[in-house]
Structure formats: structure tokens, C-alpha cells
Design an enzyme around this catalytic site. Structure first.
Site, PDB file in Angstrom:
ATOM      1  N   ASN A 104      27.932 -12.324  62.844  1.00  0.00           N
ATOM      2  CA  ASN A 104      28.956 -11.331  63.198  1.00  0.00           C
ATOM      3  C   ASN A 104      28.306 -10.347  64.166  1.00  0.00           C
ATOM      4  OD1 ASN A 104      30.809  -9.274  63.353  1.00  0.00           O
ATOM      5  ND2 ASN A 104      30.616  -8.636  61.212  1.00  0.00           N
ATOM      6  N   TRP A 105      28.671 -10.460  65.440  1.00  0.00           N
ATOM      7  CA  TRP A 105      28.035  -9.609  66.453  1.00  0.00           C
ATOM      8  C   TRP A 105      28.580  -8.183  66.459  1.00  0.00           C
ATOM      9  CZ3 TRP A 105      26.484 -12.158  71.748  1.00  0.00           C
ATOM     10  CH2 TRP A 105      25.529 -13.164  71.506  1.00  0.00           C
ATOM     11  N   LYS A 106      29.662  -7.945  65.728  1.00  0.00           N
ATOM     12  CA  LYS A 106      30.290  -6.609  65.708  1.00  0.00           C
ATOM     13  C   LYS A 106      30.534  -6.145  67.146  1.00  0.00           C
ATOM     14  CE  LYS A 106      28.154  -5.933  61.244  1.00  0.00           C
ATOM     15  NZ  LYS A 106      27.600  -5.040  60.242  1.00  0.00           N
ATOM     16  N   HIS A 120      36.486  -7.014  56.861  1.00  0.00           N
ATOM     17  CA  HIS A 120      35.102  -6.523  56.857  1.00  0.00           C
ATOM     18  C   HIS A 120      35.098  -5.067  56.390  1.00  0.00           C
ATOM     19  CE1 HIS A 120      31.135  -5.292  58.151  1.00  0.00           C
ATOM     20  NE2 HIS A 120      30.821  -6.573  58.177  1.00  0.00           N
ATOM     21  N   GLU A 141      33.613  -2.583  57.419  1.00  0.00           N
ATOM     22  CA  GLU A 141      33.726  -1.590  58.502  1.00  0.00           C
ATOM     23  C   GLU A 141      35.181  -1.405  58.914  1.00  0.00           C
ATOM     24  OE1 GLU A 141      30.802  -3.492  60.980  1.00  0.00           O
ATOM     25  OE2 GLU A 141      29.244  -2.898  59.542  1.00  0.00           O
ATOM     26  N   GLU A 152      29.641  -8.893  50.724  1.00  0.00           N
ATOM     27  CA  GLU A 152      28.783  -8.007  51.506  1.00  0.00           C
ATOM     28  C   GLU A 152      28.723  -6.637  50.825  1.00  0.00           C
ATOM     29  OE1 GLU A 152      28.471  -9.505  55.845  1.00  0.00           O
ATOM     30  OE2 GLU A 152      30.099  -8.075  55.730  1.00  0.00           O
ATOM     31  N   GLY A 184      23.246  -3.431  57.319  1.00  0.00           N
ATOM     32  CA  GLY A 184      22.569  -2.668  58.364  1.00  0.00           C
ATOM     33  C   GLY A 184      21.504  -1.714  57.845  1.00  0.00           C
ATOM     34  N   SER A 215      21.883  -7.426  55.539  1.00  0.00           N
ATOM     35  CA  SER A 215      20.447  -7.437  55.849  1.00  0.00           C
ATOM     36  C   SER A 215      19.797  -8.802  55.653  1.00  0.00           C
ATOM     37  CB  SER A 215      19.710  -6.342  55.054  1.00  0.00           C
ATOM     38  OG  SER A 215      20.179  -5.055  55.452  1.00  0.00           O
ATOM     39  N   GLY A 229      24.675  -9.952  60.415  1.00  0.00           N
ATOM     40  CA  GLY A 229      24.987  -8.982  61.464  1.00  0.00           C
ATOM     41  C   GLY A 229      23.865  -8.926  62.483  1.00  0.00           C
ATOM     42  N   GLY A 230      23.055  -7.872  62.400  1.00  0.00           N
ATOM     43  CA  GLY A 230      22.036  -7.580  63.405  1.00  0.00           C
ATOM     44  C   GLY A 230      21.183  -8.773  63.821  1.00  0.00           C
TER      45      GLY A 230
HETATM   46  P1  13P Z   1      23.587  -6.837  58.804  1.00  0.00           P
HETATM   47  O1  13P Z   1      23.114  -8.264  58.725  1.00  0.00           O
HETATM   48  O2  13P Z   1      23.253  -6.184  60.123  1.00  0.00           O
HETATM   49  O3  13P Z   1      23.154  -6.052  57.609  1.00  0.00           O
HETATM   50  O4  13P Z   1      25.199  -6.866  58.762  1.00  0.00           O
HETATM   51  C1  13P Z   1      25.841  -7.600  57.781  1.00  0.00           C
HETATM   52  C2  13P Z   1      27.293  -7.683  58.125  1.00  0.00           C
HETATM   53  O5  13P Z   1      28.016  -6.695  58.045  1.00  0.00           O
HETATM   54  C3  13P Z   1      27.818  -8.978  58.578  1.00  0.00           C
HETATM   55  O6  13P Z   1      29.204  -8.983  58.611  1.00  0.00           O
END
Ligand code: 13P
Length: 253
Positions: free
Chosen positions: A11-13, A98, A100, A168, A174, A212, A233-234
Site C-alpha cells: 500500500n503506497w498510500k 483503511h 487512515e 492492521e 508506520g 510495520s 506500507g513504507g
Molecule cells: P506500514 O507498513 O508503513 O506500517 O503501514 C502499514 C499499512 O498501513 C498498510 O496498509
């Protein structure tokens, strides 16, 4: 129990440019994580990059998905993107609910379920996200919160082949602090149980862990039988890290 497919999803956000997308595909092409029937790879870039990344990812055996979709197919909804639009650009999956989006855009369980249904109707597999806050976990409410999210965000009787839930925990996103293996396993058992109640037969559905996930912890998380993949994510922004995480899972039975 025979092993389910594992899904390695990025997920590149709100990150990435055309140059970043092109460089990612070049680098992943050089690394070439092996293709095989037991592992699927997926990248969900921002909507602006779906067009330019779709073909390149598919050529590498990596599927592409959206990060959100509207409940309607089209109309006066400024700034939104619909399921049919994602399908038009070759998407097979879409993330819905998600944390967020739940936090920043006020999305409710009911809206998340409506988005999941809209996605299914057009042939997209929704990745339905659930997870508790740190305060909820510390108050001993993590399981009841997640059970309630499953009950209300997951449509009734989704065919197992279309059922993907991502656990999640919000405090792990993050932060560099993934949940412990025991906590992940316990919550995944709870989620499977809640899905079976919800869907009748959830055996073929996938339950991913996100929060993470990095090359350094992916192998032990993904080695858990109850974990059917990762939502990253990251670390998914770097082709090396994405490939390293994918390669912790055998592509073959
Ligand atoms: P991180 O891997 O950066 O913690 O993010 C997880 C996430 O929200 C994937 O949707």
C-alpha cells in the site's frame, strides 16, 4: 489443513511519482521474485500511478489495486474514484476501510461495507481493513472492537475466493513496532472465527497482517499458518524490500 495462498500486498498510500513508479518496476524486474501458484503479489499505488504502472507490474506477475473506491459507479463526487474506473485500468483489488480513511475521512463500518459490496459487484476483490487503537488494546477491548468491525464492515456471505481482511493494529502502522507473533496469531484466530460466523464458510478467505512489516520481521510473521499474507506500507515503496518480503514465502506448494 492445506496451505492457503499467501498474498503480499503493498500500500503506497500518498507516495510516489511517475519516476518512482518506473524505477520501482525496473528494479523489481531485475530482482524478479519468482512467480508461482501459492503466492500472489499486489501493489496499490496512488490513483495517479495506476495507469503508468499497471502494464509493467503485470508483466512481472504483480497485480495492481486501488487504495479506495466510491460506492457509486459514477456521478457528481468530486475527487472520488469508482470501482469501474479501477477495473478500467486493470485493477483486481481495492483496499477499503483503511484506518487512515476511517480516521481522516470519517469512514464508518457501514460505509466500508457498502464500498466492499460496490467493489465486488464490479469484479474487484476488496481488502477490508480492521484494527484497534492502542487505547482500545490497553483497555482489553482489542478483540471485541475487531469482532464488531468484522460484523459490520464485511458483507454477508462473500464467496471465500473474494474474501480478504487485513488486520492492521493502528498502533503498529508506520511506527516501526509490529505486533508480537502471539498477538498476531491470537487476533487472526479471532478474525477467522468472526468471519466463519459472518460468512458461513470462510475457509478459503485470506486474513493478512499489516503494521510495520519489514524484510527483518516478515519471515517470522508470514511463517505463521494463520497469517495469509501481509499488507505493507513504507517497506513496499522500495523494490528490494518488497521483493525480500515476498521471497520469505515460497511461491510453490
Ligand atoms: P506500514 O507498513 O508503513 O506500517 O503501514 C502499514 C499499512 O498501513 C498498510 O496498509
Amino acid at each position: 489443513m492445506s496451505r492457503r495462498i499467501k498474498l503480499i500486498a503493498g500500500n503506497w498510500k500518498m507516495n510516489g511519482s511517475r519516476a518512482v513508479g518506473a524505477a520501482f518496476i525496473d528494479r523489481l524486474g531485475a530482482l524478479r521474485p519468482a512467480a508461482g501458484p501459492m503466492r500472489r503479489m499486489l501493489i496499490c499505488p496512488p490513483a495517479t500511478l495506476i495507469s503508468s504502472m499497471s502494464d509493467g507490474l503485470k508483466a512481472l506477475g504483480v497485480m495492481i489495486g486501488g487504495q479506495d473506491c466510491h460506492v457509486q459507479a459514477s456521478g457528481a463526487f468530486t475527487g472520488d474514484i469508482s470501482g469501474p474506473m479501477l477495473r478500467d485500468f486493470g485493477c483486481d483489488y481495492v483496499i477499503v476501510g483503511h484506518s487512515e480513511r476511517r480516521a481522516v475521512h470519517g469512514e464508518t463500518d457501514q460505509l466500508v461495507q457498502a464500498k466492499a459490496l460496490a467493489a465486488l459487484e464490479i469484479g474487484l476483490i476488496p481488502i477490508i481493513c480492521v484494527g484497534e487503537t492502542l487505547a482500545e488494546r490497553e483497555a482489553g477491548q482489542a478483540e471485541s472492537i475487531v469482532r464488531a468491525q468484522i460484523a459490520q464492515s464485511v458483507p454477508d456471505r462473500i464467496a471465500p475466493a473474494n474474501l480478504v481482511v487485513a488486520y492492521e493494529p493502528i498502533w503498529a502502522i508506520g511506527t516501526g513496532r509490529a505486533a508480537t507473533l502471539d498477538d498476531i496469531a491470537a487476533m487472526h484466530h479471532t478474525i477467522r472465527d468472526a468471519l466463519t460466523v459472518k460468512s458461513g464458510d470462510a475457509e478459503g478467505g485470506l486474513v493478512l497482517y499489516g503494521g510495520s512489516v519489514k524484510p527483518g520481521n516478515a519471515a517470522e510473521i508470514l511463517a505463521l499458518d494463520i497469517v495469509d499474507g501481509a499488507l505493507i506500507g513504507g517497506a513496499s515503496l522500495a523494490a528490494e524490500d518488497f521483493a525480500a518480503i515476498a521471497n520469505t514465502v515460497s511461491a510453490n506448494a
